[in-house]
Design a protein around this motif. Structure first.
Motif, mmCIF file in Angstrom:
data_model
loop_
_atom_site.group_PDB
_atom_site.id
_atom_site.type_symbol
_atom_site.label_atom_id
_atom_site.label_comp_id
_atom_site.label_asym_id
_atom_site.label_seq_id
_atom_site.Cartn_x
_atom_site.Cartn_y
_atom_site.Cartn_z
ATOM 1 N N LEU A 286 23.479 -10.022 19.218
ATOM 2 C CA LEU A 286 22.194 -9.681 19.819
ATOM 3 C C LEU A 286 21.567 -10.906 20.485
ATOM 4 C CD1 LEU A 286 20.082 -7.581 20.378
ATOM 5 C CD2 LEU A 286 19.110 -8.007 18.122
ATOM 6 N N SER A 287 21.691 -12.054 19.861
ATOM 7 C CA SER A 287 21.150 -13.287 20.434
ATOM 8 C C SER A 287 21.819 -13.613 21.770
ATOM 9 C CB SER A 287 21.349 -14.438 19.441
ATOM 10 O OG SER A 287 20.967 -15.657 20.025
ATOM 11 N N MET A 288 23.140 -13.470 21.835
ATOM 12 C CA MET A 288 23.876 -13.719 23.083
ATOM 13 C C MET A 288 23.437 -12.741 24.166
ATOM 14 S SD MET A 288 27.756 -14.129 21.717
ATOM 15 C CE MET A 288 28.208 -15.232 20.401
ATOM 16 N N ILE A 289 23.279 -11.471 23.787
ATOM 17 C CA ILE A 289 22.862 -10.433 24.738
ATOM 18 C C ILE A 289 21.497 -10.780 25.325
ATOM 19 C CG2 ILE A 289 22.133 -8.012 24.927
ATOM 20 C CD1 ILE A 289 24.364 -7.404 22.817
ATOM 21 N N ARG A 290 20.571 -11.180 24.469
ATOM 22 C CA ARG A 290 19.228 -11.545 24.946
ATOM 23 C C ARG A 290 19.289 -12.721 25.918
ATOM 24 N NH1 ARG A 290 16.595 -10.780 19.097
ATOM 25 N NH2 ARG A 290 15.808 -8.670 19.386
ATOM 26 N N LYS A 291 20.077 -13.738 25.566
ATOM 27 C CA LYS A 291 20.174 -14.925 26.426
ATOM 28 C C LYS A 291 20.828 -14.590 27.762
ATOM 29 C CE LYS A 291 20.406 -18.171 22.576
ATOM 30 N NZ LYS A 291 21.306 -19.056 21.797
ATOM 31 N N LEU A 292 21.914 -13.819 27.745
ATOM 32 C CA LEU A 292 22.601 -13.449 28.986
ATOM 33 C C LEU A 292 21.701 -12.591 29.879
ATOM 34 C CD1 LEU A 292 26.091 -12.675 27.464
ATOM 35 C CD2 LEU A 292 25.644 -14.415 29.225
ATOM 36 N N HIS A 293 20.985 -11.671 29.259
ATOM 37 C CA HIS A 293 20.062 -10.813 30.014
ATOM 38 C C HIS A 293 18.955 -11.656 30.648
ATOM 39 C CE1 HIS A 293 17.643 -7.369 31.143
ATOM 40 N NE2 HIS A 293 16.641 -7.862 30.457
ATOM 41 N N GLY A 294 18.393 -12.561 29.879
ATOM 42 C CA GLY A 294 17.315 -13.408 30.387
ATOM 43 C C GLY A 294 17.775 -14.374 31.465
ATOM 44 N N GLN A 295 18.925 -14.981 31.267
ATOM 45 C CA GLN A 295 19.433 -15.999 32.193
ATOM 46 C C GLN A 295 19.996 -15.396 33.485
ATOM 47 O OE1 GLN A 295 19.542 -19.439 31.786
ATOM 48 N NE2 GLN A 295 20.517 -19.673 33.763
ATOM 49 N N PHE A 296 20.802 -14.338 33.345
ATOM 50 C CA PHE A 296 21.532 -13.813 34.501
ATOM 51 C C PHE A 296 21.052 -12.434 34.961
ATOM 52 C CE2 PHE A 296 24.576 -16.693 32.368
ATOM 53 C CZ PHE A 296 24.708 -17.620 33.392
#
Length: 129
Positions: free
Chosen positions: A97-107
């Motif tokens: 979930l943490s990776m998903i949030r970061k990828l969504h926010g960044q890209f």
């Protein structure tokens, strides 16, 4: 105009033929209106009968990298180590979930693509003999 709903495969094929015949019809004419209605009906039929599956997270990330000219290193700030990025892209691990949030926010990748779990592949260990 005499257009009816598309209920069967036969209706669908007939509508496709009609659209092909009307393809160059001018807008705001009887044929143009017929074409517009038929394409809407065809789209609804196709969505109901030929659903397109969303790509999984690994496919979405591969597309992201290719379309934006990114490298695996560019994903490290969202996913973690080089090894972790490799595991995700090679379908050996799912995103957290943490990776998903970061990828969504960044890209700005749609979250629904990242949430879809990747079908993992078994890791083959090379045994020494």
């Amino acid at each position: 105009m005499n257009i009816s709903p598309i209920k069967t495969d036969r209706d669908y094929r007939a509508a496709l033929k009609d659209v092909e015949r009307l393809f160059d019809a001018k807008r705001n004419t009887a044929n143009g209106d017929r074409l517009e209605v038929l394409t809407t009906l065809i789209q609804a039929y196709e969505e109901a009968h030929f659903p397109v599956d969303l790509p999984d997270a690994a496919e979405a990330l591969h597309y992201l990298m290719e379309s934006r000219g990114l490298s695996r290193k560019d994903l490290e700030k969202c996913i973690g180590t080089r090894a972790r990025v490799s595991e995700i892209l090679n379908r050996r691990r799912n995103l957290t979930l943490s990776m998903i949030r970061k990828l969504h926010g960044q890209f700005h990748i749609p979250a629904e693509l990242l949430i879809k779990r990747t079908k993992l592949v078994a890791h083959k260990h090379h045994e020494k003999r």
